[in-house]
Enzyme design. Structure first.
Site: not given
Lengths: 310, 258, 258, 310
Positions: C49-52, C80
């Site tokens: 996910f782009e949130s890491g 991110m």
């Protein structure tokens, strides 16, 4: 896609070492006397793999031992010395005699070269190296440093070129079977190394269940998706230390340092501590459980008993 | 009060560290000097190490920049990339550098000496490490070396870390952001760089040192100032801190225990 | 077995995800599809996910890409910058993107629709987020949208995320590293892009959908293939997994509960 | 040197807010409905500071509330929306009516612009944005994207320009009085924000003793040397959540989202929940201790009771 995504990436040490081809470019974890994958290095020495190029930022022990055995052709480096001891004599001797070639960088310069490769870009800008002989002398296979005019203002800026090792060999405290790895304490330049390398081999003190990694998922420095092979090597950094687990064995390190004064003594040391021992188990047997136990650190102060106050 | 060369150098170094400064250091004498500064006039100086260790407060002196003592007592532990990018980002006020050779412009060689030059030197050394990064981008830096003709040379065999390069305007032309070297501490005296010529000059000689000794130990011409001040001696408190609290075993700073 | 449009879209999406692939997704239907793929043919796909957040295995469906459920069950949590640089570094095989408009070349608008254009649109939307990064640098990506003339347009009002831009060779000329969009899943059918012309074509229509419906809902000309295959229906196992295990409350994928 | 290196950096919320000048450029922590410094934002609204420029990557709530109150002039953004809810209507309305200007980026593009500023370099290379309208439409004060020819090979590469906010306002779970701050869970883009900003204000759920920070020093995302002011704001992200501490208040967030459908209802919401309350204490009193307690999460599953299975 990582090659072993179809299941566990765990292999034995010899399998991992055999994946290194002669002529490969390598980069190793470690800093000072801590965190070097020395069990891997000894097995690599036994395998006889040579003609290596190293991208060496802080991995003094792997670089020195491989060079001492004549396995190294070229070193891209930023600093190689033994903290508290002195020079890495086998490397220095090899340079002074023209046996190996080198290309020198600043720490930031070489680390950013690896990072550029990891980020998939041809270069990264840098504010150091300009004006020095690190800029003027370019002796690697490809140019390392150039100056660019910024498109965003009347300014010139240095840039370093991307540099990717074929394989990064990283020693960690704990990893799951997918290679998600935790390093306790400072991570040296592992973040750049694992992103830059075409393949990543993780050697680990412990292979742990996924749950143990999930519980501390903010401490995972090595994302499993970058890892190709995982090798269980307890005391894998010995005679160096692993922060939080065991201290370095200064006596044994000093023994190498003394031997390194001459070529014959260096060869004798390697014979005794590497080639005469068939594998890592034999190495640990030779060290002996008492000595290994004495190196174990106090969990709070992170120093072995008998190593003085913290 | 008697004191050793090491102690004089340590105290002189510590006096360059200002309160509140973020100070980037290695181990050895400079680290001892930094802890001395924190114990005296620079209580709120923050120590940073290239290993990514921030503000450590070890009970005993550390042996290495990745020493467990530093890691287990630090406010923050990260890695080298993080530390050096904080440096490049302008967050380091001051660094301390050593070297095998230093020239009149404060350029430093820590890579290769003699022989046929870089590719086939008589003596290969460790290389830059973070030294070039500190010399290029720290707010300013101090050079700490032992004084000899072998060290203080007309021209460094390898320019590893930039001082003022070949003189006024050269750092700016190379795009270097730090102000460069602002001082040199040796076992003989304290030196600085002339704001106009960027060449090394004398600030003070340590107690008991003569001008002739300094001139003889310097491989380039050093202008003799009209007056030759004496470096302020270590105070009793400074010596006491060094000997009893900061480096009681004399690991880095030898005290005269005779 | 009966199934809904949502279920057909989800199943069709999941079939694009190959075993072992590192898959970069957001929440919603694509996330449900990814968990379905992991539960069926792509056991060793890794979700990012782009949130890491890396490889989370929540017990119940997450509501957001930073959902506590994802964080507390992930193998790794970072941020991110780390996630998007792993993407740019070539470590992501596949991404799924939505959008307000899509054109025949698979270019996507998720920024601004109508009005006087970007600076004064009739409808301002959320903007690229990581979508442009995925479209530019993931190995390949899939477009998942509802089919309508408002969405399938001749020309996107704002080219937020690159498909094949204006045709063959354009991605290469722009220096984009990913192969671009390899498919489109809508509530009417499955589409792909012609290797030569890079224009959208029909792979299959979902059960019960006619060509006229698709043509009427598409704002650009779509070539009618000689044969019109029907999308393979969701299997009983796929529907069971969706309805009982992956999204039992129908948060993202509506099941027909009548 | 950080301005308050001479001791504690702890100040009260009003003092920190008053350090923000009209016309400042700001960047806020937060992602989704978590980690936004909303106590700070409400106090900034009360202070009346306007003409702001935002560098907004993931801070939907701060950006929306400040825009709703008419305090924003320009937004450099990569994505603004309410996950699970929908559009940030006040911002969308402001753009559609020409009340504010915007410059759009990809997430990576805007984050790398901040990182370039933090690293002290004029640009960083990037592999996205090229070919899209994110490259073609440049509507910020300065150009954001350009293409360069690499000096290391026959290749063109995109670069984004450095962009530094005047102030980054970062909400953390714990910090010591020097601002060494721990964020539990994903860090969003805090790493880039704190390095880029000319000043950093940390708001924190708890101010803890140095020893508590030292014990978990590998988890310190915010190095104190970058921090100028530290403000104690318990429940400072409310009605958003803080991972590991409390869940978001979906009801209260939904109340804003409904109000945001019209300008008058938005104004009424701000009046009721911001301007009619003198300070953060009054805000928390209005929420009530029962509601705050209900939001507290289970330490293992990180979800509040009543929020379903994990």
């Amino acid at each position: 896609m990582s090659i072993a995504a179809s299941g566990s990436k765990v292999v034995d040490l010899r399998t991992a070492v055999d994946s290194i081809r002669p002529g490969a470019t390598l980069s190793f974890s470690g800093f000072g006397h801590f965190g070097h994958p020395l069990a891997f290095v000894r097995e690599l020495l036994r395998a006889g793999t040579g003609d290596l190029t190293l991208h060496a930022i802080a991995e003094c022990w792997p670089a020195e031992l491989l060079t001492a055995a004549g396995r190294v052709r070229h070193v891209n480096l930023s600093n190689l010395m033994f903290e508290g001891l002195g020079r890495v004599r086998a490397i220095c001797r090899a340079v002074e005699n023209g046996w190996i070639t080198t290309d020198d960088h600043s720490h930031l310069g070489l680390t950013l070269r690896l990072l550029a490769a990891g980020w998939g870009v041809p270069f990264l800008p840098i504010r150091s190296m300009a004006g020095s002989d690190l800029e003027r002398i370019q002796s690697g296979e490809a140019p390392k440093f150039a100056r660019l005019h910024s498109p965003f203002g009347d300014e010139e800026i240095g840039v370093v070129s991307a540099l990717a090792p074929d394989v990064a060999i990283i020693h960690v405290a704990e990893a799951d079977e997918q290679g998600n790895g935790i390093i306790t304490g400072q991570i040296s330049v592992v973040d750049a190394q694992i992103r830059a390398a075409r393949r990543v081999i993780v050697t680990t003190e412990r292979i742990v269940a996924a749950e143990e990694i999930v519980e501390r998922n903010q401490l995972v420095t090595v994302p499993g998706i970058l890892v190709d092979q995982v090798v269980h090597t307890p005391y894998g950094a010995y005679p160096g230390g692993m922060y939080g687990l065991y201290d370095e064995d200064l006596e044994l390190m000093g023994e190498y340092y003394e031997a390194s004064r001459t070529v014959p003594a260096t060869a004798a040391y390697l014979q005794e501590w590497v080639f005469d021992l068939p594998d890592h188990d034999a190495y640990l047997n030779r060290i002996g459980s008492r000595r290994l136990a004495e190196a174990v650190v106090d969990p709070v102060h992170k120093l072995a008993r008998g190593r003085g106050e913290w | 009060m008697r004191f050793t060369h090491d102690e004089m150098m340590t105290v002189a170094t510590s006096r360059f560290i200002r309160d509140g400064w973020n100070t980037f250091i290695g181990t050895g004498l400079p680290m001892v000097a930094a802890y001395l500064a924190k114990a005296t006039h620079a209580t709120h100086a923050t120590l940073m190490f290239e290993s990514g260790i921030l503000a450590p407060e070890p009970r005993t002196v550390a042996r290495a920049v990745g020493d467990p003592r530093l890691q287990s007592t630090a406010r923050r532990v990260s890695g080298m990339l993080d530390a050096l990018l904080l440096l490049q980002g302008g967050h380091v006020d001051f660094g301390v550098l050593g070297g095998a050779q230093v020239d009149r412009y404060g350029n430093i060689n820590s890579t290769a000496v003699g022989g046929e030059g870089y590719h086939r030197p008589a003596t290969r050394l460790g290389g830059s490490g973070g030294a070039n990064d500190i010399a290029s981008t720290a707010g300013e830096f101090l050079i700490v070396v032992r004084h000899s003709r072998r060290t203080f040379v007309e021209r460094v065999d390898h320019l590893t870390s930039p001082g003022f390069l070949d003189g006024p305007g050269a750092r700016e032309a190379a795009g270097l952001r730090g102000r460069g070297p602002t001082g040199v501490v040796t076992d003989l005296g304290v030196f600085d760089f002339d704001p106009a010529t960027k060449q090394m000059g004398v600030v003070s000689l340590h107690p008991g040192t003569t001008w002739d000794e300094v001139a003889a130990a310097t491989g380039f011409e050093l202008a003799r100032p009209a007056t030759l001040p004496t470096t302020k001696e270590p105070t009793a408190r400074e010596l006491d801190l060094l000997r009893t609290r900061i480096d009681p075993d004399g690991i880095y700073v030898k005290a005269d225990r005779a």
